[in-house]
Design a protein around this motif. Structure first.
Motif, PDB file in Angstrom:
ATOM      1  N   GLU A   1       7.176  17.339   8.334  1.00 28.83           N
ATOM      2  CA  GLU A   1       6.990  17.861   6.976  1.00 28.83           C
ATOM      3  C   GLU A   1       6.670  16.745   5.982  1.00 28.83           C
ATOM      4  N   VAL A   2       7.129  15.536   6.270  1.00 30.75           N
ATOM      5  CA  VAL A   2       6.828  14.403   5.381  1.00 30.75           C
ATOM      6  C   VAL A   2       5.406  13.901   5.622  1.00 30.75           C
ATOM      7  N   PHE A   3       4.969  13.942   6.872  1.00 34.01           N
ATOM      8  CA  PHE A   3       3.612  13.480   7.205  1.00 34.01           C
ATOM      9  C   PHE A   3       2.556  14.421   6.641  1.00 34.01           C
ATOM     10  N   ALA A   4       2.826  15.733   6.720  1.00 32.86           N
ATOM     11  CA  ALA A   4       1.909  16.744   6.172  1.00 32.86           C
ATOM     12  C   ALA A   4       0.464  16.414   6.540  1.00 32.86           C
ATOM     13  N   ASP A   5      -0.395  16.235   5.532  1.00 38.47           N
ATOM     14  CA  ASP A   5      -1.807  15.940   5.826  1.00 38.47           C
ATOM     15  C   ASP A   5      -2.144  14.459   5.636  1.00 38.47           C
ATOM     16  N   LEU A   6      -1.134  13.573   5.681  1.00 39.04           N
ATOM     17  CA  LEU A   6      -1.388  12.134   5.518  1.00 39.04           C
ATOM     18  C   LEU A   6      -2.453  11.602   6.471  1.00 39.04           C
ATOM     19  N   PRO A   7      -2.495  12.031   7.744  1.00 44.39           N
ATOM     20  CA  PRO A   7      -3.492  11.462   8.659  1.00 44.39           C
ATOM     21  C   PRO A   7      -4.945  11.701   8.240  1.00 44.39           C
ATOM     22  N   VAL A   8      -5.190  12.665   7.368  1.00 43.49           N
ATOM     23  CA  VAL A   8      -6.564  12.868   6.902  1.00 43.49           C
ATOM     24  C   VAL A   8      -6.758  12.341   5.484  1.00 43.49           C
ATOM     25  N   LYS A  14       0.840  -1.208   0.000  1.00 43.78           N
ATOM     26  CA  LYS A  14       0.000   0.000   0.000  1.00 43.78           C
ATOM     27  C   LYS A  14       0.875   1.257   0.000  1.00 43.78           C
ATOM     28  N   CYS A  15       1.907   1.254   0.833  1.00 41.09           N
ATOM     29  CA  CYS A  15       2.767   2.434   0.956  1.00 41.09           C
ATOM     30  C   CYS A  15       3.613   2.664  -0.289  1.00 41.09           C
ATOM     31  N   ALA A  16       3.882   1.597  -1.037  1.00 43.26           N
ATOM     32  CA  ALA A  16       4.661   1.730  -2.275  1.00 43.26           C
ATOM     33  C   ALA A  16       3.797   2.182  -3.445  1.00 43.26           C
ATOM     34  N   GLY A  17       2.474   2.296  -3.204  1.00 46.54           N
ATOM     35  CA  GLY A  17       1.606   2.845  -4.237  1.00 46.54           C
ATOM     36  C   GLY A  17       0.676   1.862  -4.917  1.00 46.54           C
ATOM     37  N   LEU A  18       0.609   0.626  -4.434  1.00 43.81           N
ATOM     38  CA  LEU A  18      -0.265  -0.374  -5.063  1.00 43.81           C
ATOM     39  C   LEU A  18      -1.709   0.119  -5.107  1.00 43.81           C
ATOM     40  N   GLN A  19      -2.330  -0.041  -6.269  1.00 49.56           N
ATOM     41  CA  GLN A  19      -3.735   0.304  -6.450  1.00 49.56           C
ATOM     42  C   GLN A  19      -4.566  -0.961  -6.646  1.00 49.56           C
ATOM     43  N   PRO A  20      -5.865  -0.901  -6.343  1.00 47.99           N
ATOM     44  CA  PRO A  20      -6.715  -2.093  -6.493  1.00 47.99           C
ATOM     45  C   PRO A  20      -6.587  -2.709  -7.879  1.00 47.99           C
ATOM     46  N   GLY A  21      -6.329  -4.013  -7.907  1.00 52.91           N
ATOM     47  CA  GLY A  21      -6.214  -4.735  -9.163  1.00 52.91           C
ATOM     48  C   GLY A  21      -4.816  -4.797  -9.737  1.00 52.91           C
ATOM     49  N   ASP A  22      -3.874  -4.055  -9.160  1.00 50.98           N
ATOM     50  CA  ASP A  22      -2.498  -4.088  -9.670  1.00 50.98           C
ATOM     51  C   ASP A  22      -1.889  -5.474  -9.509  1.00 50.98           C
ATOM     52  N   GLU A  23      -1.120  -5.883 -10.513  1.00 48.20           N
ATOM     53  CA  GLU A  23      -0.464  -7.196 -10.481  1.00 48.20           C
ATOM     54  C   GLU A  23       0.816  -7.130  -9.648  1.00 48.20           C
ATOM     55  N   VAL A  24       1.048  -8.204  -8.907  1.00 49.73           N
ATOM     56  CA  VAL A  24       2.238  -8.306  -8.053  1.00 49.73           C
ATOM     57  C   VAL A  24       2.908  -9.652  -8.319  1.00 49.73           C
ATOM     58  N   LEU A  25       4.127  -9.620  -8.834  1.00 50.10           N
ATOM     59  CA  LEU A  25       4.885 -10.852  -9.009  1.00 50.10           C
ATOM     60  C   LEU A  25       5.355 -11.349  -7.646  1.00 50.10           C
ATOM     61  N   ALA A  73       6.433   7.217   6.585  1.00 51.17           N
ATOM     62  CA  ALA A  73       5.383   8.088   7.119  1.00 51.17           C
ATOM     63  C   ALA A  73       4.002   7.493   6.848  1.00 51.17           C
ATOM     64  N   LYS A  74       3.779   7.012   5.643  1.00 55.28           N
ATOM     65  CA  LYS A  74       2.492   6.398   5.321  1.00 55.28           C
ATOM     66  C   LYS A  74       2.229   5.186   6.206  1.00 55.28           C
ATOM     67  N   CYS A  75       3.253   4.371   6.424  1.00 57.51           N
ATOM     68  CA  CYS A  75       3.075   3.165   7.233  1.00 57.51           C
ATOM     69  C   CYS A  75       2.668   3.526   8.667  1.00 57.51           C
ATOM     70  N   ALA A  76       3.325   4.522   9.243  1.00 58.47           N
ATOM     71  CA  ALA A  76       2.988   4.925  10.613  1.00 58.47           C
ATOM     72  C   ALA A  76       1.537   5.374  10.709  1.00 58.47           C
ATOM     73  N   VAL A  77       1.057   6.093   9.687  1.00 55.73           N
ATOM     74  CA  VAL A  77      -0.322   6.580   9.692  1.00 55.73           C
ATOM     75  C   VAL A  77      -1.295   5.422   9.489  1.00 55.73           C
ATOM     76  N   TYR A  78      -1.015   4.572   8.495  1.00 50.88           N
ATOM     77  CA  TYR A  78      -1.868   3.395   8.299  1.00 50.88           C
ATOM     78  C   TYR A  78      -1.946   2.560   9.583  1.00 50.88           C
ATOM     79  N   ALA A  79      -0.822   2.449  10.290  1.00 52.90           N
ATOM     80  CA  ALA A  79      -0.773   1.620  11.497  1.00 52.90           C
ATOM     81  C   ALA A  79      -1.564   2.215  12.643  1.00 52.90           C
ATOM     82  N   GLY A  80      -1.725   3.557  12.641  1.00 53.55           N
ATOM     83  CA  GLY A  80      -2.531   4.164  13.694  1.00 53.55           C
ATOM     84  C   GLY A  80      -1.954   5.390  14.345  1.00 53.55           C
ATOM     85  N   ALA A  81      -1.034   6.086  13.667  1.00 52.42           N
ATOM     86  CA  ALA A  81      -0.468   7.318  14.224  1.00 52.42           C
ATOM     87  C   ALA A  81      -1.348   8.502  13.809  1.00 52.42           C
ATOM     88  N   TYR A  82      -2.463   8.667  14.498  1.00 51.08           N
ATOM     89  CA  TYR A  82      -3.402   9.735  14.179  1.00 51.08           C
ATOM     90  C   TYR A  82      -3.137  10.948  15.081  1.00 51.08           C
TER      91      TYR A  82
END
Length: 436
Positions: free
Chosen positions: A267-274, A107-118, A244-253
């Protein structure tokens, strides 16, 4: 002496001789078998210092990672620092499981629904499960007889699936493929490489800890791994945005990222929590407490595991090299052999393989066949993410690939018994055949 007494004595002597001969013959045809009484699934214990810290946390009630005044006071943050220092990564986020870590690194690397993963055709079912959980579609790459991703088939799949932008390589049982070649192939095809290092904590590639060839990696603290908290995992990376994305997904609200040490600045987190959801998959302070002292002994335990593995494999090849082979470590890899894998000869029939498994289990040593119809590491059991391409190399390998744990808490002499049980069970499995 009366004749009747002599006759009785003679008859008794003859009977004793017959019984003695019969017993000797029985020992030849039914030799005394080695049996193991130890539990093959004995996990590594938690050091006393970890138990003490966990008890202190329970006494205080502060088991939630953010119920602290700052990052420096957090047991989980301290654990993340120690993991990052050990693996050499800049960022680390502790999670409730390695499955969560694998899902989030996609998810944090940018995977979108339906994307193929080897991904490997030989891995644990939790890996395709994580791909499904992240919304991806698994495309399987063959695995070879060294139990690694097959580089030639990776090259073919990268061409056959030009829209695929992710490769999740699983270092199954701590075995690394040629990571230079894997990384090169992914780079040439503009594919993001991700590493499942659940089994490879302590394993190095050319002097550097595993997990540095990919953009992101995940390690495990599940009970049968090199660090044991029952369940647990870590996402490790040098990529600030991913961390930063992982921390927010995990629950750093609500600014709780400030109670982390191994994440980038605000500065990297910016508005990620919302912008992204909170999945609440944080590691508890209890899990972190029991992990921390185990990190200190990783290298010591690696040496012990590898010494025992060398003994077991040498004896097996010496005694039964005509019936099995040991996977070869990829040059450049420094291993952690906390378990044993071997490939039985294809000259053995399926019935003989099953007889071997039954014999070993009867004598106290459960041996797993990766290709068994019920094994979660057999791709035929992944109905939620089925293989659409034929995988003949992997299927054939799995049909003879065996797995045995090497518990740290066993004594050295127990591994002599382990070798004996394996060899005796192989003999029993082919006793009625002309196997040479």
């Amino acid at each position: 002496m009366p004749a009747t007494s002599f006759t009785k004595m003679a008859v008794a002597s003859i009977a004793a001789l017959v019984l003695s001969t019969a017993s000797a013959d029985a020992l030849i045809t039914n030799p005394v078998r080695t049996t193991i009484a130890r539990d093959i699934k004995t996990p590594d214990p938690v050091p006393q210092s970890g138990i003490d810290e966990a008890v202190e946390l329970m006494a205080s009630g502060r088991m939630y990672r953010y119920n602290v005044k700052d990052a420096a006071s957090s047991t989980v943050s301290k654990c993340e620092v120690e993991i990052a220092e050990y693996t050499g990564h800049k960022y680390c986020v502790a999670l409730n499981s390695c499955g969560s870590a694998i899902m989030l690194m996609m998810k944090c690397a940018g995977l979108q629904p339906g994307d193929e993963v080897l991904s490997n055709a030989f891995t644990f079912g939790a890996v395709p499960s994580a791909i499904e959980h992240a919304g991806g579609k698994a495309v399987y790459v063959e695995s070879d007889y060294n139990h690694c991703m097959d580089i030639d088939d990776l090259e073919k799949k990268l061409v056959a699936y030009p829209n695929c932008k992710y490769c999740l390589i699983s270092h199954m049982r701590g075995k690394l493929a040629d990571m230079d070649k894997v990384a090169d192939a992914c780079e040439r095809h503009d594919v993001i490489l991700l590493e499942d290092c659940a089994h490879s904590l302590g394993v190095e590639w050319k002097g550097k800890h595993s997990g540095h060839k990919g953009r992101v990696a995940a390690i495990s603290a599940q009970s049968y791994k090199m660090i044991n908290s029952g369940e647990g995992g870590f996402l490790i990376t040098d990529d600030a945005e991913v961390a930063a994305k992982c921390a927010v997904y995990a629950g750093a609200y609500e600014g709780l990222a400030s109670k982390h040490t191994t994440v980038p600045g605000p500065e990297v987190f910016a508005d990620l929590p919302v912008q992204i959801p909170n999945y609440s998959v944080r590691m508890s302070a209890i899990a972190a407490a029991v992990i921390r002292p185990q990190i200190l002994t990783l290298d010591e335990r690696r040496a012990k595991y590898n010494r025992r593995y060398a003994f077991v494999t040498e004896k097996l090849v010496e005694r039964k090299g005509n019936m099995l082979s040991i996977p070869v470590n990829t040059p450049g890899m420094t291993p952690v052999h906390d378990s044993l894998q071997f490939n039985l000869s294809h000259d053995m029939t399926d019935e003989q393989v099953q007889k071997f498994l039954d014999e070993a289990a009867t004598h106290g040593l459960p041996v797993e066949l990766f290709g068994h119809h019920s094994n979660a590491r057999n791709f035929i059991n992944w109905g939620f993410a089925p293989a659409e391409d034929p995988l003949p190399l992997t299927a054939k390998m799995l049909s003879r690939a065996c797995d045995v744990r090497l518990p740290l808490m066993w004594d050295d002499e127990d591994f002599s018994d382990l070798v004996d049980v394996l060899c005796e069970s192989l003999d029993a499995a082919v006793a009625d055949s002309d196997f040479a």
